[in-house]
Scaffold this active site. Structure first.
Site, PDB file in Angstrom:
ATOM      1  N   ASN A 110       8.951   5.085  -6.321  1.00  0.00           N
ATOM      2  CA  ASN A 110       8.648   5.473  -7.700  1.00  0.00           C
ATOM      3  C   ASN A 110       8.659   6.991  -7.810  1.00  0.00           C
ATOM      4  O   ASN A 110       8.915   7.687  -6.829  1.00  0.00           O
ATOM      5  CB  ASN A 110       7.317   4.863  -8.149  1.00  0.00           C
TER       6      ASN A 110
ATOM      7  N   ASP B 168       3.590  -1.781  -5.945  1.00  0.00           N
ATOM      8  CA  ASP B 168       2.860  -3.043  -6.081  1.00  0.00           C
ATOM      9  C   ASP B 168       3.489  -4.152  -5.237  1.00  0.00           C
ATOM     10  O   ASP B 168       2.792  -5.011  -4.718  1.00  0.00           O
ATOM     11  CB  ASP B 168       2.828  -3.472  -7.552  1.00  0.00           C
TER      12      ASP B 168
ATOM     13  N   LYS C 236      22.581  -3.079   6.869  1.00  0.00           N
ATOM     14  CA  LYS C 236      22.901  -2.759   5.477  1.00  0.00           C
ATOM     15  C   LYS C 236      23.503  -4.001   4.797  1.00  0.00           C
ATOM     16  O   LYS C 236      24.418  -4.621   5.351  1.00  0.00           O
ATOM     17  CB  LYS C 236      23.903  -1.604   5.432  1.00  0.00           C
TER      18      LYS C 236
ATOM     19  N   PRO D 276      -0.646  -4.883  -0.044  1.00  0.00           N
ATOM     20  CA  PRO D 276      -2.106  -4.833   0.016  1.00  0.00           C
ATOM     21  C   PRO D 276      -2.622  -3.720  -0.876  1.00  0.00           C
ATOM     22  O   PRO D 276      -1.953  -2.699  -1.054  1.00  0.00           O
ATOM     23  CB  PRO D 276      -2.390  -4.518   1.495  1.00  0.00           C
ATOM     24  N   ASP D 277      -3.786  -3.907  -1.448  1.00  0.00           N
ATOM     25  CA  ASP D 277      -4.401  -2.858  -2.249  1.00  0.00           C
ATOM     26  C   ASP D 277      -5.274  -2.008  -1.318  1.00  0.00           C
ATOM     27  O   ASP D 277      -6.333  -2.458  -0.856  1.00  0.00           O
ATOM     28  CB  ASP D 277      -5.234  -3.470  -3.390  1.00  0.00           C
ATOM     29  N   ILE D 278      -4.792  -0.827  -1.042  1.00  0.00           N
ATOM     30  CA  ILE D 278      -5.454   0.024  -0.034  1.00  0.00           C
ATOM     31  C   ILE D 278      -6.843   0.436  -0.517  1.00  0.00           C
ATOM     32  O   ILE D 278      -7.837   0.335   0.219  1.00  0.00           O
ATOM     33  CB  ILE D 278      -4.584   1.272   0.252  1.00  0.00           C
TER      34      ILE D 278
ATOM     35  N   PHE E 268      -7.652   6.420  -8.631  1.00  0.00           N
ATOM     36  CA  PHE E 268      -6.928   6.996  -9.762  1.00  0.00           C
ATOM     37  C   PHE E 268      -6.307   5.860 -10.572  1.00  0.00           C
ATOM     38  O   PHE E 268      -6.012   4.797 -10.026  1.00  0.00           O
ATOM     39  CB  PHE E 268      -5.813   7.934  -9.265  1.00  0.00           C
TER      40      PHE E 268
ATOM     41  N   LYS F  47     -10.601  -0.826 -14.534  1.00  0.00           N
ATOM     42  CA  LYS F  47     -10.068  -0.659 -13.167  1.00  0.00           C
ATOM     43  C   LYS F  47     -11.162  -0.228 -12.195  1.00  0.00           C
ATOM     44  O   LYS F  47     -11.184  -0.645 -11.041  1.00  0.00           O
ATOM     45  CB  LYS F  47      -8.935   0.370 -13.181  1.00  0.00           C
TER      46      LYS F  47
ATOM     47  N   LYS G 276     -11.709  -2.429  -8.934  1.00  0.00           N
ATOM     48  CA  LYS G 276     -11.477  -1.867  -7.592  1.00  0.00           C
ATOM     49  C   LYS G 276     -12.782  -1.725  -6.818  1.00  0.00           C
ATOM     50  O   LYS G 276     -12.763  -1.488  -5.610  1.00  0.00           O
ATOM     51  CB  LYS G 276     -10.813  -0.490  -7.713  1.00  0.00           C
TER      52      LYS G 276
HETATM   53  O1  C5P Z   1      -3.876  -1.109  -9.496  1.00  0.00           O
HETATM   54  P1  C5P Z   1      -3.392   0.275  -9.673  1.00  0.00           P
HETATM   55  O2  C5P Z   1      -2.132   0.576  -8.911  1.00  0.00           O
HETATM   56  O3  C5P Z   1      -3.266   0.728 -11.091  1.00  0.00           O
HETATM   57  O4  C5P Z   1      -4.570   1.165  -9.051  1.00  0.00           O
HETATM   58  C1  C5P Z   1      -4.466   2.528  -8.884  1.00  0.00           C
HETATM   59  C2  C5P Z   1      -5.412   3.014  -7.807  1.00  0.00           C
HETATM   60  O5  C5P Z   1      -5.411   2.137  -6.689  1.00  0.00           O
HETATM   61  C3  C5P Z   1      -4.978   4.323  -7.253  1.00  0.00           C
HETATM   62  O6  C5P Z   1      -6.137   4.985  -6.790  1.00  0.00           O
HETATM   63  C4  C5P Z   1      -4.070   3.927  -6.110  1.00  0.00           C
HETATM   64  O7  C5P Z   1      -3.940   4.938  -5.137  1.00  0.00           O
HETATM   65  C5  C5P Z   1      -4.772   2.713  -5.562  1.00  0.00           C
HETATM   66  N1  C5P Z   1      -3.889   1.681  -4.999  1.00  0.00           N
HETATM   67  C6  C5P Z   1      -3.925   1.414  -3.646  1.00  0.00           C
HETATM   68  N2  C5P Z   1      -3.135   0.414  -3.123  1.00  0.00           N
HETATM   69  C7  C5P Z   1      -2.344  -0.316  -3.922  1.00  0.00           C
HETATM   70  C8  C5P Z   1      -2.289  -0.059  -5.297  1.00  0.00           C
HETATM   71  C9  C5P Z   1      -3.078   0.961  -5.801  1.00  0.00           C
HETATM   72  O8  C5P Z   1      -4.657   2.092  -2.917  1.00  0.00           O
HETATM   73  N3  C5P Z   1      -1.584  -1.263  -3.392  1.00  0.00           N
END
Ligand code: C5P
Length: 408
Positions: free
Chosen positions: A213, A282, A292, A310-312, A332, A346, A350
């Protein structure tokens, strides 16, 4: 931004080829708003002329303790009392040894000795041949000078004017400038350790293609820099961006969200603040091809299947470390509209105490931004400003919210 506005710096030059860099340093300090008074030893004048330094600093250069321009003939007193700091750059091995012994047989060392030690900090930027730098006498002197209250700004490494390669080069003017700016910042995060994610992630489709992105990483790098300025030990986990590492910050480069998570999980135990600024993808392709993917001329397009990354932030925010109050997590949110509603939701989703909202399309790739801070008590707007300025305000806001009882 004039980071040194209102600061008066006495810039001391001693004998060494690195004097050529002092000209650029003088300009850089002035560009940031400082006034600069140059003082040179006789040896320094062998390498660069007082005329050059006078023209750049717009002030007559001092070089003698017998300078009759001072009505009381005490340049060492007058110059040092006006200074917010004395910066000796370059500082030769000989000058270090002189300072160490309280030598005072020419103006610059006399002034360093005569300065009010509690009010006028002394910053040293050593510069010398690598053997001189490594010599036990020099290393011993460094330790004692630091114990005597001097701030040693360190040295660079690389090709030296003598033809040898190693440690001992004077830091570059922009590095010294960053160190001087950092020196003057209030240390609201002293003793704290911050982990920051920044930039986009890159999710491979095959060895030459991937999904990413347009996050520039600028906000996260600014947060890392601001935290370092505030005295924190900072680890920056960066996705693929072409930004210089802020001075004093440990950087770990990663590509994918999976790599970023792994680096964060590894480094979180040592941290007490986590700031997630990265724009993590995402989804990633369910299967990255080893080779390739070729077009075969049939006009058929490949079908890509995706899995969720995974959502870090959520992972770290739900860790035992965070739940026990030992890791303060900041997220953020980049939104396109309804910032307050989305950021508020959010924050809860989170599970973080502080969420920072911004309008994504308005800030991606830019040098400036505007932030909306959302916590359990309400909201606070940080109006439009440079990302560095906002990052400094954010760091102050984080410092204010930190539980005083953080164990580490
Ligand atoms: O869910 P969203 O992407 O809008 O959330 C944004 C926040 O979550 C940011 O702080 C981003 O760095 C963190 N994030 C993350 N791992 C992901 C998606 C978002 O740490 N897979």
């Amino acid at each position: 931004m004039n980071d040194l506005a209102g600061k008066h710096i006495v810039l001391g030059l001693t004998g060494g080829i690195a004097c050529y860099k002092a000209a650029e340093l003088c300009r850089a300090l002035i560009k940031e708003g400082a006034t600069v008074q140059v003082v040179m030893t006789e040896a320094a004048t062998q390498f660069i002329t007082p005329v050059t330094m006078q023209a750049l600093s717009n002030r007559p250069v001092y070089g003698s303790q017998w300078d009759a321009r001072e009505p009381n003939n005490m340049a060492q007193i007058n110059l040092s009392r006006e200074a917010d700091a004395i910066l000796v750059a370059p500082c030769s091995a000989d000058f270090m040894s002189k300072l160490l012994h309280g030598g005072a047989d020419e103006l610059l060392s006399l002034m360093c000795l005569a300065r009010p030690i509690d009010k006028v900090p002394l910053l040293l930027a050593p510069a010398m041949n690598r053997e001189m730098w490594a010599h036990p006498a020099t290393q011993r002197n460094l330790v004692q000078l630091a114990a005597d209250g001097a701030t040693i700004l360190g040295v660079g490494s690389g090709f030296q004017a003598c033809g040898e390669t190693g440690d001992g080069r004077m830091l570059e003017p922009e590095e010294l400038l960053a160190d001087v700016i950092t020196f003057f910042h209030p240390k609201v995060l002293a003793g704290r350790r911050m982990l920051v994610t920044a930039g986009p992630t890159f999710e491979a489709i095959d060895p030459v293609r991937g999904i990413t992105n347009r996050s520039s990483g600028k906000m996260g790098f600014a947060v890392a820099r601001a935290a370092h300025e505030a005295g924190a030990q900072v680890t920056l986990v960066a996705g693929p961006v072409a930004l210089a590492t802020p001075r004093g910050v440990q950087r770990i480069d990663v590509q994918s969200a999976t790599d970023m998570l792994q680096a964060c999980v590894e480094h979180a135990p040592a941290a007490n603040i986590f700031v997630a600024t990265a724009a993590v993808a995402d989804w990633r392709p369910a299967q990255a091809s080893d080779q390739k993917i070729k077009k075969d001329g049939s006009g058929q397009t490949p079908t890509l299947a995706f899995v969720e990354n995974p959502d870090i932030l959520a992972t770290l925010a739900r860790s035992a470390q965070a739940l026990s109050g030992d890791l303060f997590c900041v997220g953020f949110a980049a939104e396109s509209h309804d910032l307050l509603a989305h950021a508020t939701a959010k924050r809860v989703r989170k599970g973080v105490p502080l969420l920072v909202g911004n309008i994504g399309p308005a800030t991606f790739g830019k040098d400036d931004n505007a932030l909306l801070l959302v916590d359990a008590n309400g909201t606070k707007e940080l109006p439009h400003a440079s990302k560095l300025h906002l990052a400094r305000q954010l760091v102050a806001e984080i410092a204010r919210r930190l539980p005083t009882a953080l164990k580490k």
